[in-house]
Design an enzyme around this catalytic site. Structure first.
Site, PDB file in Angstrom:
ATOM      1  N   GLY A   1      -4.258   7.004   1.252  1.00  0.00           N
ATOM      2  CA  GLY A   1      -3.977   5.729   1.926  1.00  0.00           C
ATOM      3  C   GLY A   1      -5.246   5.153   2.537  1.00  0.00           C
TER       4      GLY A   1
ATOM      5  N   ILE B   1       0.888  -1.170   0.000  1.00  0.00           N
ATOM      6  CA  ILE B   1       0.000   0.000   0.000  1.00  0.00           C
ATOM      7  C   ILE B   1       0.924   1.218   0.000  1.00  0.00           C
ATOM      8  CG2 ILE B   1      -0.352  -0.229   2.521  1.00  0.00           C
ATOM      9  CD1 ILE B   1      -3.161   1.066   2.075  1.00  0.00           C
ATOM     10  N   TYR B   2       0.958   1.888  -1.099  1.00  0.00           N
ATOM     11  CA  TYR B   2       1.936   2.956  -1.307  1.00  0.00           C
ATOM     12  C   TYR B   2       1.315   4.174  -1.971  1.00  0.00           C
ATOM     13  CZ  TYR B   2       5.760  -0.140  -0.068  1.00  0.00           C
ATOM     14  OH  TYR B   2       6.603  -0.961   0.629  1.00  0.00           O
TER      15      TYR B   2
ATOM     16  N   LYS C   1      -3.689   3.674  13.865  1.00  0.00           N
ATOM     17  CA  LYS C   1      -4.768   4.647  13.849  1.00  0.00           C
ATOM     18  C   LYS C   1      -6.028   4.076  13.187  1.00  0.00           C
ATOM     19  CE  LYS C   1      -6.081   8.931  12.521  1.00  0.00           C
ATOM     20  NZ  LYS C   1      -6.445   9.947  11.921  1.00  0.00           N
TER      21      LYS C   1
ATOM     22  N   TYR D   1      -1.429   2.394  10.437  1.00  0.00           N
ATOM     23  CA  TYR D   1      -2.182   1.145  10.674  1.00  0.00           C
ATOM     24  C   TYR D   1      -2.844   1.148  12.049  1.00  0.00           C
ATOM     25  CZ  TYR D   1       0.430  -0.453   6.615  1.00  0.00           C
ATOM     26  OH  TYR D   1       0.963  -0.560   5.362  1.00  0.00           O
TER      27      TYR D   1
ATOM     28  N   ASN E   1       9.526   1.550   9.963  1.00  0.00           N
ATOM     29  CA  ASN E   1       8.624   2.391   9.178  1.00  0.00           C
ATOM     30  C   ASN E   1       7.540   2.997  10.079  1.00  0.00           C
ATOM     31  OD1 ASN E   1       7.037   3.595   7.249  1.00  0.00           O
ATOM     32  ND2 ASN E   1       6.876   1.789   5.929  1.00  0.00           N
ATOM     33  N   GLU E   2       7.965   3.996  10.842  1.00  0.00           N
ATOM     34  CA  GLU E   2       7.088   4.543  11.888  1.00  0.00           C
ATOM     35  C   GLU E   2       5.813   5.185  11.340  1.00  0.00           C
ATOM     36  OE1 GLU E   2       9.521   7.141  14.239  1.00  0.00           O
ATOM     37  OE2 GLU E   2      10.825   5.471  14.811  1.00  0.00           O
TER      38      GLU E   2
HETATM   39  C1  LIG Z   1       1.271   4.723   4.909  1.00  0.00           C
HETATM   40  C2  LIG Z   1       0.607   5.491   3.764  1.00  0.00           C
HETATM   41  C3  LIG Z   1       0.093   4.530   2.720  1.00  0.00           C
HETATM   42  C4  LIG Z   1      -0.553   6.314   4.318  1.00  0.00           C
HETATM   43  O1  LIG Z   1      -1.146   7.012   3.228  1.00  0.00           O
HETATM   44  P1  LIG Z   1      -1.713   8.493   3.398  1.00  0.00           P
HETATM   45  O2  LIG Z   1      -2.456   8.829   2.155  1.00  0.00           O
HETATM   46  O3  LIG Z   1      -0.646   9.410   3.821  1.00  0.00           O
HETATM   47  O4  LIG Z   1      -2.743   8.238   4.580  1.00  0.00           O
HETATM   48  P2  LIG Z   1      -3.766   9.196   5.278  1.00  0.00           P
HETATM   49  O5  LIG Z   1      -3.736  10.543   4.664  1.00  0.00           O
HETATM   50  O6  LIG Z   1      -5.066   8.492   5.290  1.00  0.00           O
HETATM   51  O7  LIG Z   1      -3.219   9.242   6.771  1.00  0.00           O
HETATM   52  C5  LIG Z   1      -1.894   9.612   7.078  1.00  0.00           C
HETATM   53  C6  LIG Z   1      -1.754  10.163   8.469  1.00  0.00           C
HETATM   54  O8  LIG Z   1      -0.528  10.904   8.591  1.00  0.00           O
HETATM   55  C7  LIG Z   1      -0.806  12.301   8.798  1.00  0.00           C
HETATM   56  N1  LIG Z   1      -0.014  13.237   8.021  1.00  0.00           N
HETATM   57  C8  LIG Z   1      -0.110  14.560   8.052  1.00  0.00           C
HETATM   58  N2  LIG Z   1       0.769  15.135   7.254  1.00  0.00           N
HETATM   59  C9  LIG Z   1       1.429  14.146   6.682  1.00  0.00           C
HETATM   60  C10 LIG Z   1       2.465  14.144   5.747  1.00  0.00           C
HETATM   61  N3  LIG Z   1       3.028  15.237   5.228  1.00  0.00           N
HETATM   62  N4  LIG Z   1       2.907  12.959   5.357  1.00  0.00           N
HETATM   63  C11 LIG Z   1       2.358  11.849   5.848  1.00  0.00           C
HETATM   64  N5  LIG Z   1       1.402  11.809   6.742  1.00  0.00           N
HETATM   65  C12 LIG Z   1       0.937  12.952   7.166  1.00  0.00           C
HETATM   66  C13 LIG Z   1      -2.191  12.438   8.329  1.00  0.00           C
HETATM   67  O9  LIG Z   1      -2.746  13.590   8.916  1.00  0.00           O
HETATM   68  C14 LIG Z   1      -2.818  11.149   8.780  1.00  0.00           C
HETATM   69  O10 LIG Z   1      -3.007  11.132  10.162  1.00  0.00           O
HETATM   70  P3  LIG Z   1      -4.284  11.841  10.792  1.00  0.00           P
HETATM   71  O11 LIG Z   1      -5.470  11.190  10.165  1.00  0.00           O
HETATM   72  O12 LIG Z   1      -4.089  11.587  12.251  1.00  0.00           O
HETATM   73  O13 LIG Z   1      -4.222  13.274  10.429  1.00  0.00           O
HETATM   74  C15 LIG Z   1       1.603   6.508   3.141  1.00  0.00           C
HETATM   75  O14 LIG Z   1       2.141   7.297   4.150  1.00  0.00           O
HETATM   76  C16 LIG Z   1       2.706   5.867   2.341  1.00  0.00           C
HETATM   77  O15 LIG Z   1       2.542   5.545   1.169  1.00  0.00           O
HETATM   78  N6  LIG Z   1       3.897   5.704   2.964  1.00  0.00           N
HETATM   79  C17 LIG Z   1       5.064   5.234   2.243  1.00  0.00           C
HETATM   80  C18 LIG Z   1       4.923   3.806   1.819  1.00  0.00           C
HETATM   81  C19 LIG Z   1       4.735   2.875   2.967  1.00  0.00           C
HETATM   82  O16 LIG Z   1       5.411   2.967   3.969  1.00  0.00           O
HETATM   83  N7  LIG Z   1       3.786   1.952   2.778  1.00  0.00           N
HETATM   84  C20 LIG Z   1       3.495   0.945   3.737  1.00  0.00           C
HETATM   85  C21 LIG Z   1       4.445  -0.181   3.633  1.00  0.00           C
HETATM   86  S1  LIG Z   1       4.079  -1.430   4.833  1.00  0.00           S
END
Ligand SMILES: CC(C)(COP(=O)(O)OP(=O)(O)OC[C@H]1O[C@@H](n2cnc3c(N)ncnc32)[C@H](O)[C@@H]1OP(=O)(O)O)[C@@H](O)C(=O)NCCC(=O)NCCS
Length: 178
Positions: free
Chosen positions: A115, A103-104, A151, A149, A142-143
């Protein structure tokens, strides 16, 4: 917070044969953004070469127990999801489970619920397949993903080793009951 796009314009659709190049590009780009700086160039390159080559991706998408999705905003691919069931799962966990193998989301789109929408897609698929739970492995370092997850109600149930090149990495296994 002003979104740079309307979340309602996000389109999530199943990968088809004609999407393979797009799947490869988003896979490499997001994997690089997430892990390249944390691993040796050799291990990183070995992983990319082994898992994200066109032949391997075609093989995986032909597996009826594996399904991938692309997330698009205005035709730009911004993320993807890969789900496995039955014997396509990377661990022999259960017949009643669905694995989120990947999931990326592109870094510039983090924090805007893309996400969450991908996670919703996994939950919908798990219900459709009548699975009892979703599980996944996440690197202990991967904090950001671990926070995401937890949350979203995932709980840790085990650990496993994930090989990145010749590096054995400790993954936490998380699950979400459906
Ligand atoms: C994990 C991941 C899929 C989440 O996707 P996302 O679209 O950022 O998810 P969401 O927006 O639904 O939620 C992210 C949370 O981080 C917070 N956040 C705020 N600013 C952010 C920023 N600049 N970057 C990331 N997260 C942020 C969001 O607010 C949210 O928390 P909240 O609901 O308490 O506010 C994404 O961070 C990702 O692709 N990471 C890199 C790849 C990875 O590690 N994948 C998982 C491998 S196991």
């Amino acid at each position: 917070l002003t979104l740079p796009f309307n979340i309602n314009s996000l389109i999530i659709s199943e990968v088809t044969a004609s999407d393979i190049d797009k799947l490869r590009d988003i896979s490499i780009k997001t994997f690089s953004e997430t892990y390249e700086s944390l691993n040796t160039p050799e291990n990183f390159a070995a992983y990319i070469q082994q898992h994200f080559n066109t032949e391997e991706l075609i093989k995986e998408t032909k597996n009826k127990n594996s399904v991938s999705y692309l997330a698009r905003i205005n035709d730009e691919v911004v993320g993807y999801l890969k789900l496995n069931s039955e014997n396509a799962q990377t661990e022999n966990i259960s017949k009643d489970s669905l694995e989120i193998e990947r999931i990326y989301v592109l870094k510039k789109y983090h924090g805007f619920k893309v996400g969450l929408k991908l996670l919703d897609t996994a939950v919908t698929k798990a219900k459709e397949l009548q699975k009892k739970f979703i599980w996944l492995g996440v690197w202990e370092k991967n904090e950001k993903a671990i926070y995401f997850y937890k949350k979203n109600s995932f709980v840790q149930f085990d650990t496993h080793i994930f090989k990145l090149g010749d590096d054995d990495q400790n993954d936490f296994l998380f699950k979400l009951n459906i």
